[in-house]
Design an enzyme around this catalytic site. Structure first.
Site, PDB file in Angstrom:
ATOM      1  N   ALA A 274       0.963  -1.095  -0.146  1.00  0.00           N
ATOM      2  CA  ALA A 274       0.304   0.053   0.033  1.00  0.00           C
ATOM      3  C   ALA A 274       0.447   0.998  -0.027  1.00  0.00           C
ATOM      4  O   ALA A 274       2.227   1.322   0.459  1.00  0.00           O
ATOM      5  CB  ALA A 274      -0.556   0.293   0.953  1.00  0.00           C
TER       6      ALA A 274
ATOM      7  N   GLY B 126       0.927  -5.103   1.091  1.00  0.00           N
ATOM      8  CA  GLY B 126      -0.414  -5.127   0.130  1.00  0.00           C
ATOM      9  C   GLY B 126      -0.225  -5.873  -1.386  1.00  0.00           C
ATOM     10  O   GLY B 126      -0.956  -6.233  -1.659  1.00  0.00           O
TER      11      GLY B 126
ATOM     12  N   GLU C 173      -0.340  -9.502  -0.593  1.00  0.00           N
ATOM     13  CA  GLU C 173      -1.857 -10.194  -0.109  1.00  0.00           C
ATOM     14  C   GLU C 173      -2.664  -9.536  -1.336  1.00  0.00           C
ATOM     15  O   GLU C 173      -3.168 -10.669  -0.992  1.00  0.00           O
ATOM     16  CB  GLU C 173      -2.188  -9.189   0.926  1.00  0.00           C
TER      17      GLU C 173
ATOM     18  N   GLU D 274       4.541  -5.795   7.347  1.00  0.00           N
ATOM     19  CA  GLU D 274       3.739  -3.972   8.066  1.00  0.00           C
ATOM     20  C   GLU D 274       3.955  -4.056   9.509  1.00  0.00           C
ATOM     21  O   GLU D 274       4.166  -2.684   9.420  1.00  0.00           O
ATOM     22  CB  GLU D 274       2.295  -4.659   7.894  1.00  0.00           C
TER      23      GLU D 274
HETATM   24  N1  CO8 Z   1       4.402   3.256  -0.762  1.00  0.00           N
HETATM   25  C1  CO8 Z   1       4.691   4.466  -1.052  1.00  0.00           C
HETATM   26  N2  CO8 Z   1       6.223   4.548  -1.833  1.00  0.00           N
HETATM   27  C2  CO8 Z   1       7.008   3.443  -1.670  1.00  0.00           C
HETATM   28  C3  CO8 Z   1       6.353   2.256  -1.204  1.00  0.00           C
HETATM   29  C4  CO8 Z   1       5.039   2.366  -0.672  1.00  0.00           C
HETATM   30  N3  CO8 Z   1       4.891   1.048  -0.272  1.00  0.00           N
HETATM   31  N4  CO8 Z   1       7.480   1.472  -1.177  1.00  0.00           N
HETATM   32  C5  CO8 Z   1       8.425   1.935  -1.777  1.00  0.00           C
HETATM   33  N5  CO8 Z   1       8.215   3.737  -2.261  1.00  0.00           N
HETATM   34  C6  CO8 Z   1       8.922   4.359  -2.680  1.00  0.00           C
HETATM   35  C7  CO8 Z   1       9.884   5.488  -2.318  1.00  0.00           C
HETATM   36  O1  CO8 Z   1       9.950   5.863  -1.393  1.00  0.00           O
HETATM   37  C8  CO8 Z   1      11.072   5.499  -2.758  1.00  0.00           C
HETATM   38  O2  CO8 Z   1      10.615   6.690  -3.404  1.00  0.00           O
HETATM   39  P1  CO8 Z   1      10.908   8.144  -4.100  1.00  0.00           P
HETATM   40  O3  CO8 Z   1      12.375   8.128  -4.694  1.00  0.00           O
HETATM   41  O4  CO8 Z   1      10.221   9.057  -4.114  1.00  0.00           O
HETATM   42  O5  CO8 Z   1      12.015   8.386  -2.295  1.00  0.00           O
HETATM   43  C9  CO8 Z   1      10.346   4.934  -4.519  1.00  0.00           C
HETATM   44  O6  CO8 Z   1       9.659   3.995  -4.236  1.00  0.00           O
HETATM   45  C10 CO8 Z   1      11.942   3.682  -4.649  1.00  0.00           C
HETATM   46  O7  CO8 Z   1      11.953   3.151  -3.693  1.00  0.00           O
HETATM   47  P2  CO8 Z   1      13.780   3.388  -3.306  1.00  0.00           P
HETATM   48  O8  CO8 Z   1      14.262   4.084  -2.595  1.00  0.00           O
HETATM   49  O9  CO8 Z   1      13.185   3.095  -0.922  1.00  0.00           O
HETATM   50  O10 CO8 Z   1      13.848   2.077  -3.095  1.00  0.00           O
HETATM   51  P3  CO8 Z   1      14.849   0.468  -2.795  1.00  0.00           P
HETATM   52  O11 CO8 Z   1      15.700   0.043  -4.551  1.00  0.00           O
HETATM   53  O12 CO8 Z   1      16.349   1.734  -1.717  1.00  0.00           O
HETATM   54  O13 CO8 Z   1      13.722   0.126  -1.618  1.00  0.00           O
HETATM   55  C11 CO8 Z   1      11.685  -1.760  -1.353  1.00  0.00           C
HETATM   56  C12 CO8 Z   1      12.867  -0.939  -2.125  1.00  0.00           C
HETATM   57  C13 CO8 Z   1      13.227  -2.221  -0.315  1.00  0.00           C
HETATM   58  C14 CO8 Z   1      11.140  -1.722  -1.669  1.00  0.00           C
HETATM   59  C15 CO8 Z   1      11.708  -0.375  -0.457  1.00  0.00           C
HETATM   60  O14 CO8 Z   1      11.203   0.733  -1.473  1.00  0.00           O
HETATM   61  C16 CO8 Z   1      10.815  -0.006   0.841  1.00  0.00           C
HETATM   62  O15 CO8 Z   1      11.002  -1.272   1.781  1.00  0.00           O
HETATM   63  N6  CO8 Z   1       9.376  -0.450   0.020  1.00  0.00           N
HETATM   64  C17 CO8 Z   1       8.368  -0.079   1.603  1.00  0.00           C
HETATM   65  C18 CO8 Z   1       7.952  -1.959   1.541  1.00  0.00           C
HETATM   66  C19 CO8 Z   1       6.861  -2.367   2.618  1.00  0.00           C
HETATM   67  O16 CO8 Z   1       6.967  -1.704   3.972  1.00  0.00           O
HETATM   68  N7  CO8 Z   1       5.639  -2.611   2.221  1.00  0.00           N
HETATM   69  C20 CO8 Z   1       4.284  -2.315   3.038  1.00  0.00           C
HETATM   70  C21 CO8 Z   1       3.752  -1.194   2.989  1.00  0.00           C
HETATM   71  S1  CO8 Z   1       2.172  -1.017   4.044  1.00  0.00           S
HETATM   72  C22 CO8 Z   1       1.141  -2.336   3.625  1.00  0.00           C
HETATM   73  O17 CO8 Z   1       0.986  -2.475   2.688  1.00  0.00           O
HETATM   74  C23 CO8 Z   1       0.083  -1.904   4.478  1.00  0.00           C
HETATM   75  C24 CO8 Z   1      -1.201  -3.073   3.673  1.00  0.00           C
HETATM   76  C25 CO8 Z   1      -2.477  -3.035   4.497  1.00  0.00           C
HETATM   77  C26 CO8 Z   1      -3.099  -1.604   3.945  1.00  0.00           C
HETATM   78  C27 CO8 Z   1      -4.057  -1.018   4.966  1.00  0.00           C
HETATM   79  C28 CO8 Z   1      -5.302  -0.164   4.505  1.00  0.00           C
HETATM   80  C29 CO8 Z   1      -5.033   0.913   5.872  1.00  0.00           C
END
Ligand code: CO8
Length: 257
Positions: free
Chosen positions: A66, A112, A115, A135
């Site tokens: 998400a 998500g 999921e 999460e």
């Molecule tokens: N949301 C928003 N932006 C994201 C997300 C995300 N989930 N993942 C990556 N991005 C963005 C980064 O912020 C970055 O943006 P910017 O260039 O503007 O800084 C861009 O994508 C590239 O990401 P990275 O620079 O971090 O790339 P890396 O290669 O260094 O890392 C990763 C890749 C490991 C995938 C890293 O981006 C990461 O850890 N991302 C987050 C993953 C995460 O935690 N996902 C779970 C989110 S919570 C969720 O899904 C809950 C679901 C249930 C929801 C229920 C509703 C209430």
């Protein structure tokens, strides 16, 4: 509807749905969820579509979860709405779809994103894919059915390990524990997904829809899977496809469904 964050095309009876927010690693923001809902209703209603493949744009991510950036503004009630909305889309429009939906996981499938993939009927992954439910590292828990579906797919112990550690696993490890159906080289991912769908299209679509419903009944426990299986089994006896299938078997020819 013009899509900002999705690519959608139908080719040879297959709907190709590509989440297309490469700068955000295809994270699901509310706009993307809106668009996803529209295309999944199109999949349901378009008689030309017999199955669908969901994948991510670019080479790095399927869906990185998400959109965390949208979380900041959410109040308690908004978070509940967002979670319920995801549940509706993932359960009603993906898992309960009568047409087979395959997740073609081409990179990060996190939160998500994983999921969503778990709500699909099957998951094929490229060798570089990484899977995880991070999460708890955000102070959340999987909010789009992940606690239930991961447990069903891999068992309680492994599900708890993934959810509680928030660690990612490789596609190969995902395959070993039953989360991933098959791991394939990245450039073969869509072809493999298409060929599995085509094999399913050669079967009775009525029977395929009934089988999906029966398997899903196992998940939710409101109706027992056995009751649903029995009801469908007897209902299918009344269909032309059943008569054709049995006739073809007896005459040693291919069925024409
Ligand atoms: N949301 C928003 N932006 C994201 C997300 C995300 N989930 N993942 C990556 N991005 C963005 C980064 O912020 C970055 O943006 P910017 O260039 O503007 O800084 C861009 O994508 C590239 O990401 P990275 O620079 O971090 O790339 P890396 O290669 O260094 O890392 C990763 C890749 C490991 C995938 C890293 O981006 C990461 O850890 N991302 C987050 C993953 C995460 O935690 N996902 C779970 C989110 S919570 C969720 O899904 C809950 C679901 C249930 C929801 C229920 C509703 C209430």
């Amino acid at each position: 509807m013009e899509f900002q964050n999705l690519l959608y095309r139908v080719e040879n009876n297959i709907a190709f749905i590509t989440i297309n927010r490469i700068p955000a690693l295809n994270a699901l923001n509310q706009q993307t969820l809106d668009e996803l809902e529209v295309v999944l209703i199109a999949v349901k209603e378009n008689a030309l579509v017999k199955g669908a493949i969901i994948t991510g744009a670019g080479e790095k991510a399927f869906i990185a979860g998400a959109d965390i950036k949208e979380f900041i503004a959410l109040e308690h009630a908004d978070a509940k709405d967002l979670s319920e909305r995801g549940h509706y889309i993932f359960t009603e429009l993906i898992q309960n779809s009568k047409k087979t939906i395959i997740a073609a996981i081409n990179g990060f499938a996190l939160g998500g994103g994983l999921e969503l993939a778990m709500a699909c009927h099957m998951r094929f992954a490229s060798e570089n894919a990484k899977l995880g439910l991070p999460e708890v590292s955000l102070g959340l828990l999987p909010g789009y059915g992940g606690t239930q579906r991961l447990t069903q797919l891999v068992g309680r112990g492994r599900a708890l390990q993934m959810i509680l550690t928030a660690d990612m696993i490789t596609a190969e490890e995902g395959s070993r524990i039953g989360l991933i159906n098959e791991v394939v080289p990245a450039d073969e991912l869509l072809d493999r997904s298409v060929s599995v769908l085509q094999r399913i299209f050669s079967r009775s679509s009525t029977a395929v829809a009934a089988a999906i419903d029966a398997v899903n009944a196992f998940d939710f426990g409101k109706r027992t899977g056995y009751e649903v299986e029995i009801a469908h089994f007897s209902d299918l006896f009344l269909t032309a496809d059943f008569k054709e299938g049995v006739d073809a078997f007896l005459k040693k020819r291919k069925p024409n469904f």
